[in-house]
Design a protein around this motif. Sequence first.
Motif, short mmCIF file in Angstrom:
data_model
loop_
_atom_site.label_atom_id
_atom_site.label_comp_id
_atom_site.label_asym_id
_atom_site.label_seq_id
_atom_site.Cartn_x
_atom_site.Cartn_y
_atom_site.Cartn_z
N HIS A 189 9.49 -42.36 -22.65
CA HIS A 189 9.26 -40.96 -23.00
C HIS A 189 10.01 -40.00 -22.08
O HIS A 189 9.40 -39.13 -21.43
N ASN A 192 9.15 -38.13 -18.07
CA ASN A 192 7.73 -38.02 -17.70
C ASN A 192 7.59 -38.27 -16.20
O ASN A 192 8.54 -38.72 -15.54
N HIS A 224 -1.68 -38.62 -16.27
CA HIS A 224 -0.57 -39.37 -16.90
C HIS A 224 -1.18 -40.63 -17.53
O HIS A 224 -2.05 -40.53 -18.39
N HIS A 272 -0.42 -31.96 -23.63
CA HIS A 272 0.83 -32.59 -23.21
C HIS A 272 1.74 -31.53 -22.64
O HIS A 272 1.75 -30.40 -23.12
N ARG A 281 3.76 -39.55 -31.33
CA ARG A 281 3.37 -40.97 -31.43
C ARG A 281 1.96 -41.16 -31.95
O ARG A 281 1.56 -42.26 -32.31
N PHE A 344 -0.16 -50.15 -20.17
CA PHE A 344 0.88 -49.11 -20.23
C PHE A 344 2.02 -49.48 -19.28
O PHE A 344 3.21 -49.34 -19.62
N ARG A 348 5.91 -49.72 -20.19
CA ARG A 348 6.82 -48.71 -19.63
C ARG A 348 7.86 -49.30 -18.68
O ARG A 348 8.85 -48.62 -18.34
O1 LIG Z 1 6.03 -37.34 -21.34
C1 LIG Z 1 5.04 -37.15 -20.58
O2 LIG Z 1 4.94 -36.20 -19.80
C2 LIG Z 1 3.90 -38.09 -20.62
C3 LIG Z 1 3.95 -39.03 -21.75
O3 LIG Z 1 3.60 -38.73 -22.85
C4 LIG Z 1 4.51 -40.36 -21.51
O4 LIG Z 1 4.98 -40.63 -20.40
O5 LIG Z 1 4.50 -41.18 -22.43
#
Ligand SMILES: O=C([O-])CC(=O)C(=O)O
Length: 387
Positions: A189, A192, A224, A272, A281, A344, A348
Amino acid sequence: MTETQSEVRKGLAGVVADYTAVSKVNPETNSLLYRGYPVQELAANCSFEQVALLLWNGELPTEAELAEFTTRERAHRALTPELKAIIDALPTTCHPMDVCRTAASVLGAQDPEAEDSSAEANLRKAQKLFAAMPAVVCYDQRRRRGQEPVAPREDLGYSANFLWMAFGEEADPAVVEAFNTSMILYAEHSFNASTFTARVVTSTLSDLHSAVTAAIGALKGPLHGGANEAVMETFVELGIRTEESAAEAEARAKAWMDEALAAKKKVMGFGHRVYKHGDSRVPTMKAALDAMIAHYGRPELLGLYHGLEKSMDEAKGIKPNLDYPAGPTYWLMGFDIPTFTPLFVAARITGWTAHIMEQVAANSLIRPLSEYNGPDERHLPGARAAQ
Ligand SMILES: O=C([O-])CC(=O)C(=O)O
Ligand SMILES: CC(=O)SCCNC(=O)CCNC(=O)[C@H](O)C(C)(C)COP(=O)(O)OP(=O)(O)OC[C@H]1O[C@@H](n2cnc3c(N)ncnc32)[C@H](O)[C@@H]1OP(=O)(O)O
């Protein structure tokens, strides 16, 4: 702002810090593209392994590339005895995110290429982290439950094997699909907070594992990644009651939300920094949640879900973010609530490491300025002012 002051953008809100080709978040069109592809299309048509390769390499893999990666990924799933011993030494009172953070650091210390930040070595290290992190998460959840660890299986894909290692039984294909969807949606994303952290660490020419370890620390916070756990805590606090109607559950959720907002509480799973009209999403993740509600036969969750969502929208116009449907989805699958943010992390790792490689390829030390607002210059008693 006086003439001598520069404009301060708290939280770097609205600041464009660099270019990226990894993903594009567009709040105007409510879209999210990974390397140009809409995330919804990827979630509906791809495995998480394919999406990981897309994020790292910029293109979807050919069949041969996917097969080659799959073999390597499956060969790197098991944890070393040393890493298991280090996890075992951590108290079960610590948060599972502390275990992930420690494991990422140990995996770096164990990697002979730790100090090599060439594109080739970084890709190899990213892929090994991707392969090993599910075993870390599952090993830790099982030890906290007093269960024996379950060894990875090389005959299962990433998501099926993840669920196998977590629960020691083969998951239903519908559950594997929902889990795969969540991994893809959580993968990336843009800038972030945790990804930016990874890029800051990388910009000092530090190593990939240091950057990922720092990113895990940033993801842990409830503003977060930690929000997916907090969402479920809210549902648990409200009480999930099989006997009540959806309307009764909605009414209870509304009363809870009114009270929370009157007390000026932040309700996790809503809002957000970038999306102000809804998270791109959420519809896909909500469909996965609906599938899991149907699969496990737990419709009573929906009353609470819709009650909180509607009353937040009516009161403040704030929409849910990805963590809102993801939390109850993982709960239905049987994960312990403190394991949600580690899930997560596993997803990520792809986005973080893609950004780390992008940062290395066009590096500039990330070092913003600050506007000083402390006391004016002063001196110790008897000290002479500097010449
Ligand atoms: O984009 C952001 O600030 C937080 C977010 O939704 C992610 O990291 O998935
Ligand atoms: C995958 C992810 O990481 S997605 C994010 C997950 N995080 C959460 O769910 C935590 C809850 N949400 C929040 O704290 C925020 O919405 C953030 C941190 C995500 C974004 O915040 P920002 O863009 O900085 O907005 P900010 O916090 O300034 O909020 C603006 C206004 O909306 C309110 N607001 C924003 N989110 C919420 C919320 N979840 N609950 C209640 N009020 C909220 C704020 O109180 C503020 O109101 P005010 O102007 O009356 O003071």
